[in-house]
Design a protein around this motif. Structure first.
Motif, PDB file in Angstrom:
ATOM      1  N   ALA A   1       0.849  -1.249  -0.106  1.00  0.00           N
ATOM      2  CA  ALA A   1      -0.162  -0.087  -0.177  1.00  0.00           C
ATOM      3  C   ALA A   1       0.864   1.288  -0.567  1.00  0.00           C
ATOM      4  O   ALA A   1       0.267   2.012  -0.895  1.00  0.00           O
ATOM      5  CB  ALA A   1      -0.995  -0.183   1.630  1.00  0.00           C
ATOM      6  N   ALA A   2       1.650   1.281   0.885  1.00  0.00           N
ATOM      7  CA  ALA A   2       3.081   2.241   0.252  1.00  0.00           C
ATOM      8  C   ALA A   2       3.629   3.048  -0.756  1.00  0.00           C
ATOM      9  O   ALA A   2       3.825   4.049  -0.923  1.00  0.00           O
ATOM     10  CB  ALA A   2       4.616   2.550   1.867  1.00  0.00           C
ATOM     11  N   ALA A   3       3.227   1.746  -0.994  1.00  0.00           N
ATOM     12  CA  ALA A   3       4.613   1.575  -2.396  1.00  0.00           C
ATOM     13  C   ALA A   3       3.289   2.623  -4.154  1.00  0.00           C
ATOM     14  O   ALA A   3       3.717   2.838  -4.914  1.00  0.00           O
ATOM     15  CB  ALA A   3       5.178   0.260  -2.960  1.00  0.00           C
ATOM     16  N   LEU A   4       2.616   2.122  -3.197  1.00  0.00           N
ATOM     17  CA  LEU A   4       1.515   1.877  -4.428  1.00  0.00           C
ATOM     18  C   LEU A   4       0.778   4.346  -3.817  1.00  0.00           C
ATOM     19  O   LEU A   4       0.047   4.430  -4.648  1.00  0.00           O
ATOM     20  CB  LEU A   4       0.122   1.855  -4.751  1.00  0.00           C
ATOM     21  CG  LEU A   4       0.295   0.509  -4.604  1.00  0.00           C
ATOM     22  CD1 LEU A   4      -1.707  -0.418  -4.498  1.00  0.00           C
ATOM     23  CD2 LEU A   4       0.149  -0.188  -6.343  1.00  0.00           C
ATOM     24  N   GLY A   5       1.592   4.515  -3.052  1.00  0.00           N
ATOM     25  CA  GLY A   5       1.038   6.081  -2.573  1.00  0.00           C
ATOM     26  C   GLY A   5       0.636   6.515  -1.796  1.00  0.00           C
ATOM     27  O   GLY A   5       0.366   7.432  -1.756  1.00  0.00           O
ATOM     28  N   ALA A   6      -0.261   5.444  -0.800  1.00  0.00           N
ATOM     29  CA  ALA A   6      -1.369   5.282  -0.016  1.00  0.00           C
ATOM     30  C   ALA A   6      -0.616   6.357   1.422  1.00  0.00           C
ATOM     31  O   ALA A   6      -1.386   6.016   2.295  1.00  0.00           O
ATOM     32  CB  ALA A   6      -1.463   4.140   0.645  1.00  0.00           C
ATOM     33  N   GLY A   7       1.030   5.850   2.082  1.00  0.00           N
ATOM     34  CA  GLY A   7       1.150   7.001   2.940  1.00  0.00           C
ATOM     35  C   GLY A   7       2.466   6.042   3.740  1.00  0.00           C
ATOM     36  O   GLY A   7       3.333   5.658   2.078  1.00  0.00           O
ATOM     37  N   THR A   8       3.083   5.841   4.804  1.00  0.00           N
ATOM     38  CA  THR A   8       4.141   5.536   4.846  1.00  0.00           C
ATOM     39  C   THR A   8       3.722   4.011   6.121  1.00  0.00           C
ATOM     40  O   THR A   8       2.463   4.187   6.970  1.00  0.00           O
ATOM     41  CB  THR A   8       4.694   5.929   5.802  1.00  0.00           C
ATOM     42  OG1 THR A   8       6.118   5.246   6.190  1.00  0.00           O
ATOM     43  CG2 THR A   8       4.257   6.899   6.769  1.00  0.00           C
ATOM     44  N   ASP A   9       4.907   3.057   5.966  1.00  0.00           N
ATOM     45  CA  ASP A   9       4.013   2.202   6.839  1.00  0.00           C
ATOM     46  C   ASP A   9       4.716   1.603   8.090  1.00  0.00           C
ATOM     47  O   ASP A   9       5.300   1.248   8.595  1.00  0.00           O
ATOM     48  CB  ASP A   9       4.699   0.573   5.958  1.00  0.00           C
ATOM     49  CG  ASP A   9       6.009   0.615   6.080  1.00  0.00           C
ATOM     50  OD1 ASP A   9       6.348   1.409   5.400  1.00  0.00           O
ATOM     51  OD2 ASP A   9       6.478  -0.146   5.666  1.00  0.00           O
ATOM     52  N   GLU A  10       5.924   3.312   8.223  1.00  0.00           N
ATOM     53  CA  GLU A  10       6.609   4.039   9.552  1.00  0.00           C
ATOM     54  C   GLU A  10       5.312   3.378  10.672  1.00  0.00           C
ATOM     55  O   GLU A  10       4.390   4.960  10.420  1.00  0.00           O
ATOM     56  CB  GLU A  10       7.297   4.454   9.623  1.00  0.00           C
ATOM     57  CG  GLU A  10       8.506   3.814   8.460  1.00  0.00           C
ATOM     58  CD  GLU A  10       9.470   5.380   8.461  1.00  0.00           C
ATOM     59  OE1 GLU A  10       9.141   6.101   8.962  1.00  0.00           O
ATOM     60  OE2 GLU A  10      10.449   5.460   7.486  1.00  0.00           O
TER      61      GLU A  10
ATOM     62  N   GLY B   1      -8.053  -6.714  -1.625  1.00  0.00           N
ATOM     63  CA  GLY B   1      -6.018  -5.960  -1.525  1.00  0.00           C
ATOM     64  C   GLY B   1      -6.365  -4.689  -1.695  1.00  0.00           C
ATOM     65  O   GLY B   1      -7.139  -4.895  -2.872  1.00  0.00           O
ATOM     66  N   PRO B   2      -4.483  -4.546  -1.457  1.00  0.00           N
ATOM     67  CA  PRO B   2      -4.133  -3.239  -1.674  1.00  0.00           C
ATOM     68  C   PRO B   2      -4.226  -2.836  -3.566  1.00  0.00           C
ATOM     69  O   PRO B   2      -4.614  -1.805  -4.045  1.00  0.00           O
ATOM     70  CB  PRO B   2      -2.953  -2.893  -1.162  1.00  0.00           C
ATOM     71  CG  PRO B   2      -2.695  -4.428  -1.506  1.00  0.00           C
ATOM     72  CD  PRO B   2      -3.780  -4.770  -0.559  1.00  0.00           C
ATOM     73  N   LEU B   3      -4.142  -3.677  -4.325  1.00  0.00           N
ATOM     74  CA  LEU B   3      -3.281  -3.616  -5.327  1.00  0.00           C
ATOM     75  C   LEU B   3      -4.996  -3.729  -6.178  1.00  0.00           C
ATOM     76  O   LEU B   3      -4.678  -2.908  -7.460  1.00  0.00           O
ATOM     77  CB  LEU B   3      -2.544  -5.406  -6.091  1.00  0.00           C
ATOM     78  CG  LEU B   3      -1.580  -5.378  -5.601  1.00  0.00           C
ATOM     79  CD1 LEU B   3      -1.233  -6.253  -6.303  1.00  0.00           C
ATOM     80  CD2 LEU B   3      -0.817  -4.095  -6.357  1.00  0.00           C
ATOM     81  N   ALA B   4      -5.922  -3.937  -5.367  1.00  0.00           N
ATOM     82  CA  ALA B   4      -7.827  -3.515  -6.380  1.00  0.00           C
ATOM     83  C   ALA B   4      -8.171  -1.777  -5.924  1.00  0.00           C
ATOM     84  O   ALA B   4      -8.646  -1.610  -6.610  1.00  0.00           O
ATOM     85  CB  ALA B   4      -8.642  -4.441  -5.642  1.00  0.00           C
ATOM     86  N   ALA B   5      -6.785  -1.103  -4.881  1.00  0.00           N
ATOM     87  CA  ALA B   5      -7.144   0.118  -4.510  1.00  0.00           C
ATOM     88  C   ALA B   5      -7.314   1.517  -5.179  1.00  0.00           C
ATOM     89  O   ALA B   5      -6.575   1.575  -6.169  1.00  0.00           O
ATOM     90  CB  ALA B   5      -6.793   0.067  -3.104  1.00  0.00           C
ATOM     91  N   ASP B   6      -8.226   2.176  -4.846  1.00  0.00           N
ATOM     92  CA  ASP B   6      -8.609   3.302  -5.965  1.00  0.00           C
ATOM     93  C   ASP B   6      -8.958   4.543  -5.000  1.00  0.00           C
ATOM     94  O   ASP B   6      -9.864   4.275  -4.543  1.00  0.00           O
ATOM     95  CB  ASP B   6      -9.847   2.798  -6.692  1.00  0.00           C
ATOM     96  CG  ASP B   6      -9.581   3.872  -7.662  1.00  0.00           C
ATOM     97  OD1 ASP B   6      -9.083   4.859  -7.949  1.00  0.00           O
ATOM     98  OD2 ASP B   6     -10.707   3.622  -8.993  1.00  0.00           O
ATOM     99  N   ALA B   7      -7.963   5.383  -5.243  1.00  0.00           N
ATOM    100  CA  ALA B   7      -8.178   7.074  -4.240  1.00  0.00           C
ATOM    101  C   ALA B   7     -10.183   7.171  -4.501  1.00  0.00           C
ATOM    102  O   ALA B   7     -10.354   8.090  -3.326  1.00  0.00           O
ATOM    103  CB  ALA B   7      -7.163   8.030  -4.963  1.00  0.00           C
TER     104      ALA B   7
END
Length: 361
Positions: free
Chosen positions: A40-49, A120-126
């Motif tokens: 999800a982070a790699a998709l630009g959804a935020g940071t996993d920190e 899953g995150p790969l199906a996500a859409d803003a």
């Protein structure tokens, strides 16, 4: 809202995170599967920190069976000023939290009425929630600031807020989502062992009815397990309708004229009830459904064909209200059904013929 924590980076959680991140909110992502949070982070959804301190809003986007436990853990750790969940069932998680003796002033249950067959995150859409209802179920204990943060989330996701009682919500989604999913699955199950010759005859009707049956069964077991009573009540009523319709169809096989008339009346009654119910489904922009005229155009399965037909409709000054594609079995072609205002249909058909499109009569 400046900061948010999304716990659960599936379709809904990642889509909400993408929407918030795209509008300048700093989003932190967490998941029981760290790899999914990294995706999800790699998709630009935020940071996993992990955040360094409490965020403005914690969004719990986990299956209904785990919502209460996850919320309780987040609240006890003081991870945020406000907490919401986005589960498709609202009454059960709230009651579980009450039984735990938690202070629920910083919590509000919510449910975005949006999704798709894939997860899953790969199906996500803003843009997943844009224009869709997002239910909020505040109680008398809900803090005003928490409600305002939830409303801000809905606005940032460009959804439409709808305030409901939690149990009323659960009865409503049983009717418009959970029960239809099971019925769709039951119809699709008839195809599992059907003869190949029969399956090849599938048209748009069966595609429409069975589309949602492609969803992940594990996800739906979680949803249905959290709302079994209202769904069972509705299926029981559907079973009654099915039994009456079966008897009506059997009567149509009778050699007795009176029996056959009873059968016709029974089938017609069911079909007309269906007409009446379908007419209540909201149409474009949530308004009453409009009676559109369909202009059907033969279209080849080639890049740019849809764009070209929409451009030609635009050049003719006709607004396309809705669109469907009917795929031809075994051929690289199909029909695109352009739905327009009835007065515009002749104009559009004539304009498309002039531009070389083949029309269905």
């Amino acid at each position: 809202m400046r900061t948010a924590l999304v716990i659960g980076t599936g379709l809904i959680g990642t889509s909400a995170a993408l929407a918030l991140a795209s509008r300048g909110v700093t989003v932190h992502l967490a998941d029981h599967d760290p790899g999914q949070a990294r995706t999800a982070a790699a998709l630009g959804a935020g940071t996993d920190e992990a955040p360094e301190g409490p965020v403005d809003l914690c969004i719990v986007a986990v299956p209904p069976a785990h919502v209460a436990a996850q919320l309780a853990d987040a609240m006890r750790r003081g991870l945020a000023r406000a907490y919401i969940d986005v589960a498709s069932v609202k009454g059960g998680p709230r009651r579980e939290l009450e039984e735990m003796g938690l202070d629920l002033t910083p919590y509000i249950g919510t449910h975005p009425m949006s999704g798709r067959e894939r997860s899953g995150p790969l199906a996500a859409d803003a843009d997943l929630f844009e224009g869709r209802p997002w239910v909020l179920t505040p109680t008398r204990d809900t803090d005003t600031e928490v409600l305002n943060l939830a409303l801000e989330l809905v606005a940032l996701c460009r959804a439409v807020p709808v305030v409901m009682d939690a149990d009323a919500h659960d009865r409503a989604v049983a009717l418009v989502s959970h029960m239809p999913h099971l019925v769709s699955s039951m119809v699709a199950a008839r195809l599992e062992h059907a003869e190949e010759a029969a399956v090849r005859l599938c048209g748009q009707g069966i595609r429409d009815v069975t589309r949602i049956a492609a969803s992940d069964p594990r996800m739906w077991i979680d949803i249905l397990s959290a709302n079994p009573g209202p769904v069972a009540d509705l299926l029981s009523a559907v079973a009654g309708d099915l039994e009456e319709t079966v008897q009506s169809l059997r009567s149509l096989q009778s050699s007795d004229d009176a029996k056959r008339r009873e059968g016709v009346d029974g089938v017609e009654t069911m079909l007309r009830r269906g007409n009446a119910g379908q007419s209540r489904v909201p149409g474009k922009h949530g308004a009453a459904p409009a009676a559109y005229e369909i202009v059907a155009v033969l279209i080849s399965d080639q890049p740019g064909e849809l764009a070209r037909i929409f451009a030609d409709a635009g050049a003719a000054g006709v607004n396309i209200e809705d669109v469907r594609i009917e795929h031809a079995t075994g051929q690289q072609a199909g029909f695109v059904q352009l739905m327009v205002q009835p007065a515009q249909a002749p104009k559009l058909a004539a304009a498309l013929r002039e531009r070389g499109w083949a029309m269905r009569p």
